[in-house]
Design an enzyme around this catalytic site. Structure first.
Site, short mmCIF file in Angstrom:
data_model
loop_
_atom_site.label_atom_id
_atom_site.label_comp_id
_atom_site.label_asym_id
_atom_site.label_seq_id
_atom_site.Cartn_x
_atom_site.Cartn_y
_atom_site.Cartn_z
N HIS A 187 43.18 63.92 15.80
CA HIS A 187 43.25 65.15 15.36
C HIS A 187 44.41 65.89 15.55
O HIS A 187 44.72 66.93 14.75
CB HIS A 187 41.90 66.04 15.67
CG HIS A 187 41.20 66.88 14.71
ND1 HIS A 187 41.95 67.15 13.42
CD2 HIS A 187 40.36 67.48 14.40
CE1 HIS A 187 41.31 67.83 12.68
NE2 HIS A 187 40.05 68.00 13.47
N ASP B 154 43.66 65.25 9.81
CA ASP B 154 42.68 66.28 9.78
C ASP B 154 41.40 65.39 9.29
O ASP B 154 41.31 64.59 8.81
CB ASP B 154 43.18 67.33 9.12
CG ASP B 154 43.75 67.19 7.59
OD1 ASP B 154 43.41 66.05 7.04
OD2 ASP B 154 44.47 67.95 7.21
#
Length: 440
Positions: A412, A416
């Protein structure tokens, strides 16, 4: 006396060291050129190191389980008897040629003899600061570093030898042009957490020593979790068309190409296509965490269980450039080589994205750990038949369909939810929309 050094060979582009497993020869043993002297291990793969010459082993400098940098001298071989014999032959040949031919004023190129080479190697060994491993040289070229700049880096290896980590630490603080020196790094705060003691009953509980490969896997998994904030997304897909096509064509495929047609090459094909659509998933993050490197090559790693229970990841290189026959051939070769412990070091290096078929063991789905330095990994669950509601020309109907779960773990820091979810959905689309009329 010509002494030939046996150095730890370079066995892959990114390999900077290897572990000695066992010596097949001892000091005083005679060896032939290209005869195997010892076995070493690099990144879960065992390799044999051959002798560079014929002679007698006079010294062994490292023992089993020692970790040795690439280029380090691990043994010395006395090749004097062979050199003397070659010199006698050379002298006799020269005398015969001289008796036939008259001297002529011709330009000649002198070739160093064995003694001169041995002397040069000895000087090289006595000055460890002069040695730069091929990996360090490669990094220096990519970063436009001069030899003088590289040699100015403080080395933390044996006898001050410059290692890959030293170069990377230097580059983190390097100002352009070349003059800066590494700045002291801030100390990380120490954790106050003390792990609870493990209690066991001697003679009742089994205490099993981790083997070398299991230790490497453990270190790699912990490193990955500490490095990447993992997020996992899931989808369920209908792969009925793909399953029916494979079942209908697997016999004809093997008869035509001599290769088994499993589901894995079909999975690899779909992933490679989806990476072309979303290249941001085929990436790595630099060690300082400030840059993203999008890989042009699409090299798919296949997490593979070994008979020992350990895990290895052979790599299908340039998967997007191979047709189904090529993918099946490569997948079968790598799977067989993994089971027989015959994988080469280069066959487990350079993956840019990894898949893990957890359905092989009956798992419905999984939450895989990212294979560093990649930024995502795909898990494929078991394919199960069950009744599903499907849309037809006559309205909604219940039919038996082959269903499976896909799960994508991604980093992350750079991937995304939009990129991770879109890529996962695209893989699912390629598998669901499989052409049932496809020819082999």
């Amino acid at each position: 006396m010509p002494i030939v050094p046996l150095k730890m060979p370079k066995m892959g582009e990114s390999i900077s060291e290897a572990t000695v497993i066992s010596w097949l020869k001892n000091v005083g043993d005679t060896v032939e050129i290209e005869e195997t002297i010892l076995e070493v291990a690099t990144d879960k793969v065992d390799s044999e190191v051959p002798s560079p010459c014929t002679g007698t082993i006079t010294e062994i400098r490292f023992q089993p389980n020692d970790i040795v940098p690439v280029g380090e001298v691990i043994a010395l071989i006395d090749a004097s008897e062979v050199s003397d014999a070659e010199e006698d032959i050379s002298n006799n040949t020269t005398k015969e040629e001289t008796s036939v031919k008259t001297p002529a004023k011709e330009a000649t190129i002198s070739q160093p003899n064995h003694s001169e080479l041995a002397t040069q190697n000895a000087e090289f060994i006595r000055n460890p600061d002069a040695f730069l491993s091929p990996l360090v040289v490669s990094i220096a070229k990519k970063e436009n570093m001069t030899i003088e700049e590289v040699q100015s880096i403080p080395g933390t290896g044996t006898d001050g030898r410059i290692r890959k980590s030293d170069v990377f630490n230097y580059l983190k603080n390097r100002a352009y042009p070349l003059a800066s020196r590494p700045q002291p790094q801030p100390q990380q705060p120490k954790s106050n957490y003390n792990p609870p003691p493990i209690k066991f009953v001697e003679g009742h509980d089994n205490v099993i020593e981790m083997d070398r490969m299991r230790k490497m896997i453990a270190d790699h998994m912990v490193y990955s979790k500490h490095t990447s904030p993992h997020v996992t997304a899931y989808i369920e897909i209908d792969v009925t068309n793909m399953v029916n096509w494979r079942n209908a064509n697997k016999v004809a495929f093997q008869e035509k190409y001599g290769e088994r047609l499993t589901f894995t090459p079909l999975f690899v094909e779909a992933v490679a296509k989806a990476i072309i659509d979303f290249p941001g998933i085929n990436a790595s993050v630099t060690e300082d965490g400030k840059k993203i490197i999008e890989r042009k090559d699409i090299n798919i790693g296949m997490a593979t269980a070994l008979p020992s229970g350990n895990l290895i990841v052979p790599v299908v290189r340039n998967a997007d450039e191979k047709n189904l026959k090529g993918l099946a051939s490569e997948v079968n070769h790598l799977a067989n080589a993994a089971r027989d412990n015959k994988l080469k070091p280069e066959e487990i290096q350079g993956s840019t994205f990894t898949i893990s078929n957890v359905g092989t063991f009956g798992s419905l789905m999984g939450t895989p750990i990212i294979n560093q330095p990649e930024v995502a990994i795909l898990a494929l669950g078991i394919i199960k038949k069950r009744p599903e509601v499907i849309e037809t020309e006559n309205g909604d109907e219940i039919a038996i369909r082959s269903m499976m779960y896909l799960s994508l773990s991604f980093d992350h820091r750079v991937v995304d939810g939009y990129l991770g979810g879109s890529f996962l959905r695209k893989v699912g689309d390629y598998l669901e929309q499989f052409d049932a009329n496809r020819s082999i």
